[in-house]
Design an enzyme around this catalytic site. Structure first.
Site, PDB file in Angstrom:
ATOM      1  N   GLU A 157      -6.382  -9.035   2.874  1.00 51.92           N
ATOM      2  CA  GLU A 157      -5.871 -10.164   3.678  1.00 51.92           C
ATOM      3  C   GLU A 157      -7.044 -10.987   4.225  1.00 51.92           C
ATOM      4  OE1 GLU A 157      -3.136  -9.298   7.015  1.00 51.92           O
ATOM      5  OE2 GLU A 157      -4.115 -10.976   8.023  1.00 51.92           O
TER       6      GLU A 157
ATOM      7  N   HIS B   3       0.838  -1.196   0.000  1.00 54.28           N
ATOM      8  CA  HIS B   3       0.000   0.000   0.000  1.00 54.28           C
ATOM      9  C   HIS B   3       0.870   1.242   0.000  1.00 54.28           C
ATOM     10  CE1 HIS B   3      -3.722  -2.210   1.570  1.00 54.28           C
ATOM     11  NE2 HIS B   3      -3.918  -1.832   0.334  1.00 54.28           N
TER      12      HIS B   3
ATOM     13  N   SER C 277       4.289  -0.499   5.242  1.00 53.50           N
ATOM     14  CA  SER C 277       4.567  -0.462   3.802  1.00 53.50           C
ATOM     15  C   SER C 277       5.263   0.833   3.378  1.00 53.50           C
ATOM     16  CB  SER C 277       3.268  -0.666   3.033  1.00 53.50           C
ATOM     17  OG  SER C 277       2.242   0.100   3.595  1.00 53.50           O
TER      18      SER C 277
ATOM     19  N   CYS D 164       3.111 -13.475   3.040  1.00 51.69           N
ATOM     20  CA  CYS D 164       3.902 -13.528   4.270  1.00 51.69           C
ATOM     21  C   CYS D 164       3.669 -14.882   4.974  1.00 51.69           C
ATOM     22  CB  CYS D 164       3.478 -12.378   5.185  1.00 51.69           C
ATOM     23  SG  CYS D 164       4.317 -12.455   6.768  1.00 51.69           S
TER      24      CYS D 164
ATOM     25  N   SER E  81      -3.316   2.580   3.490  1.00 52.86           N
ATOM     26  CA  SER E  81      -2.710   1.546   4.335  1.00 52.86           C
ATOM     27  C   SER E  81      -3.434   1.486   5.682  1.00 52.86           C
ATOM     28  CB  SER E  81      -1.228   1.872   4.539  1.00 52.86           C
ATOM     29  OG  SER E  81      -0.745   1.258   5.700  1.00 52.86           O
TER      30      SER E  81
HETATM   31 FE1  F3S Z   1       3.809 -10.396   7.678  1.00 53.12          FE
HETATM   32 FE2  F3S Z   1       3.497  -9.227   9.925  1.00 53.12          FE
HETATM   33 FE3  F3S Z   1       4.316  -7.911   7.932  1.00 53.12          FE
HETATM   34  S1  F3S Z   1       2.128 -10.642   9.028  1.00 53.12           S
HETATM   35  S2  F3S Z   1       3.409  -8.851   6.180  1.00 53.12           S
HETATM   36  S3  F3S Z   1       5.427  -9.543   8.938  1.00 53.12           S
HETATM   37  S4  F3S Z   1       2.890  -7.176   9.450  1.00 53.12           S
END
Ligand code: F3S
Length: 287
Positions: free
Chosen positions: A125, A40, A263, A95, A219
């Site tokens: 998500e 984002h 992000s 992730c 975001s």
């Molecule tokens: Fe993963 Fe946590 Fe970042 S779930 S994408 S490390 S905020």
């Protein structure tokens, strides 16, 4: 003496860094696409466009012989299959913490458990997580929805969370659901990166006279950081890049805090930090 505090946890988390690195490693290759913006952050997405990596929002948009990268948020099983059908290569940069939630939801729902996701149902998500359940699935993000939730008392209820959900709100909503007498399995799947960033932001905002939160306008984790900081510090500013910050609005704040969403690229954070420090030095010079 004026002080500028930069949060150690500001910026890319492990999952986002991994996804962004994956995409940059594919720059220069033919026909590379990301399913949705990789993060984002409009600056990063624009940069990738210039390097030939395009965003698609639907599997139908994929041309033949293309490579598609799934971002850190992950996707539903249906979307994953559609992408695999249409492209020659799917690179899954979901992730690992989100993959863990997919696994929990897949396994628990296949045992017949009802699934409750604490999160925002419109967040990609959460849409992705929902799409790994084969049982009835409910998304809850407010007290009202938790209170109105009516589930089958004869079946187990498995509760998971969107990784970026606020921990205190998660606890509050889980408590409401727990009071209804269901047989509940609670899996706190909030990511540590989020908790740490939120806790550190709160601590800094308590001390700061002005607080700067950097992140993309869409975001959700940056917005949450902003809300947390705003509660502690009235003069909290939400900016996307240095261009949005009028340094004069920092006035004569003695202590200025800076944090950034998961992000937000490092170069943007560094630019803000450097400019704020220089501004503080200049103002001191005038004094
Ligand atoms: Fe993963 Fe946590 Fe970042 S779930 S994408 S490390 S905020």
């Amino acid at each position: 003496m004026r002080e500028v505090i930069l949060a150690k946890s500001a910026g890319f988390c492990f999952g986002v860094q991994r996804a962004v690195d994956t995409v940059y490693s594919k720059c220069g290759c033919e026909n590379v696409y990301t399913y949705g913006p990789i993060i984002h952050n409009e600056e990063v997405v624009k940069d990738l466009e210039q390097k030939g990596v395009h965003v698609i929002n639907n599997a139908d948009e994929l041309p033949e012989s293309s490579t598609v990268i799934i971002r850190s948020h992950g996707v539903s099983r249906k979307v994953y299959d559609e992408l695999a059908d249409r492209s020659s290569e799917v690179i899954d940069a979901t992730c690992p913490f989100v993959l863990k939630i997919h696994k929990i939801v897949r396994e628990e729902s296949s045992k017949g458990s009802q699934i409750v996701i604490i999160g925002n149902e419109k967040h990609p998500e959460v849409e992705g997580i929902t799409g790994w359940s084969i049982s009835d699935t409910y998304v809850v993000d407010t007290k009202e929805k938790a209170e109105n939730l009516s589930l089958d008392k004869n079946r187990t209820v498995c509760i998971v969370s969107q990784t970026t959900f606020n921990y205190n709100k998660f606890k509050e909503l889980v408590e409401i659901i727990s009071e209804k007498g269901y047989n509940i399995i609670i899996r706190n799947t909030i990511c540590n990166a989020t908790e740490e960033r939120q806790t550190e932001a709160r601590e800094i905002a308590k001390r700061a006279d002005a607080m700067i939160v950097i992140g993309g306008s869409s975001s959700s984790n940056t917005r949450k950081l902003y809300e947390i900081c705003k509660k502690e510090c009235d003069d909290t500013f939400y900016i996307q890049t240095m261009n949005d910050l009028d340094l004069k609005s920092l006035g004569r704040a003695e202590c200025i805090g800076i944090t950034a969403g998961a992000s937000t690229p490092n170069n943007i954070i560094e630019e803000v930090y450097t400019n704020v420090r220089e501004f503080c030095r200049d103002v001191r010079g005038i004094n």
